[in-house]
Design a protein around this motif. Structure first.
Motif: not given
Length: 187
Positions: A17-40
């Motif tokens: 995480k960046g300063p002040n808990n910033d996570i706006s830099w997270h880079n999510f594409g199709e592959d990451e979305l598939a991982l996210s759905i599977e994990a959740a």
């Protein structure tokens, strides 16, 4: 016995995480979305510290989350969750249990008693303490191709080097790289 895992996104310079808990830099594409759905929707129990819990609850219970990513949202909201906090008085996100006791002893008990595996999301202070105690079985690190220059590492406070064993590497179309490690303990 349940396995304890970590899944975190980090930058090239090692910040989750960046300063002040910033996570706006997270880079999510199709592959990451598939991982996210599977994990959740994996059936794993999700584990958070209070700061991550507050951020996750705020987003995953919002209309934005329901509209942008309904499959992950459904999984996140229906998953069994644990939040470790000494300051929260109650955990109001559905299916969440609040634990105020000693982190190390509670995790040892959870690993022995839980049937489902446990996944830590974010929660750097918890990751560092459990890594220090050699209680984390594996780490999934999604490496984002950028440097922040400032932020917080999820291993802040380790008193000794932590040796990990690389299990797999997967490149994503977005430029991210998924690194999977097993914990082997301290050197």
């Amino acid at each position: 016995m349940a396995k304890l895992s970590v899944f975190n996104l980090i930058t090239l310079d090692g910040y989750f995480k960046g300063p002040n808990n910033d996570i706006s830099w997270h880079n999510f594409g199709e592959d990451e979305l598939a991982l996210s759905i599977e994990a959740a929707n994996s059936g794993n129990t999700l584990l958070f510290g209070r700061v991550t819990y507050d951020m996750m609850k705020s987003y995953w219970t919002s209309d934005d989350a329901k509209n942008e990513d309904p499959k992950t949202t459904q999984g996140m909201n229906s998953s069994k969750k644990i939040v470790f906090s000494k300051t929260l008085n109650e955990a109001t996100w559905e299916n969440t249990r609040l634990i105020k006791g000693d982190l190390i002893s509670e995790i040892k008990k959870l690993k022995a008693e839980e049937k489902a595996n446990i996944t830590i999301l974010g929660s750097g202070q918890i990751v560092a303490q459990l890594a220090e105690a050699n209680l984390i079985d594996d780490y999934s690190i999604l490496l984002n191709p950028l440097a922040l220059g400032d932020g917080t590492t999820m291993f802040k406070g380790l008193s000794h080097p932590l040796k990990l064993n690389l299990v797999s590497v997967k490149s994503m179309k977005s430029g991210n790289v998924l690194l999977k490690y097993t914990g082997t303990g301290s050197e």
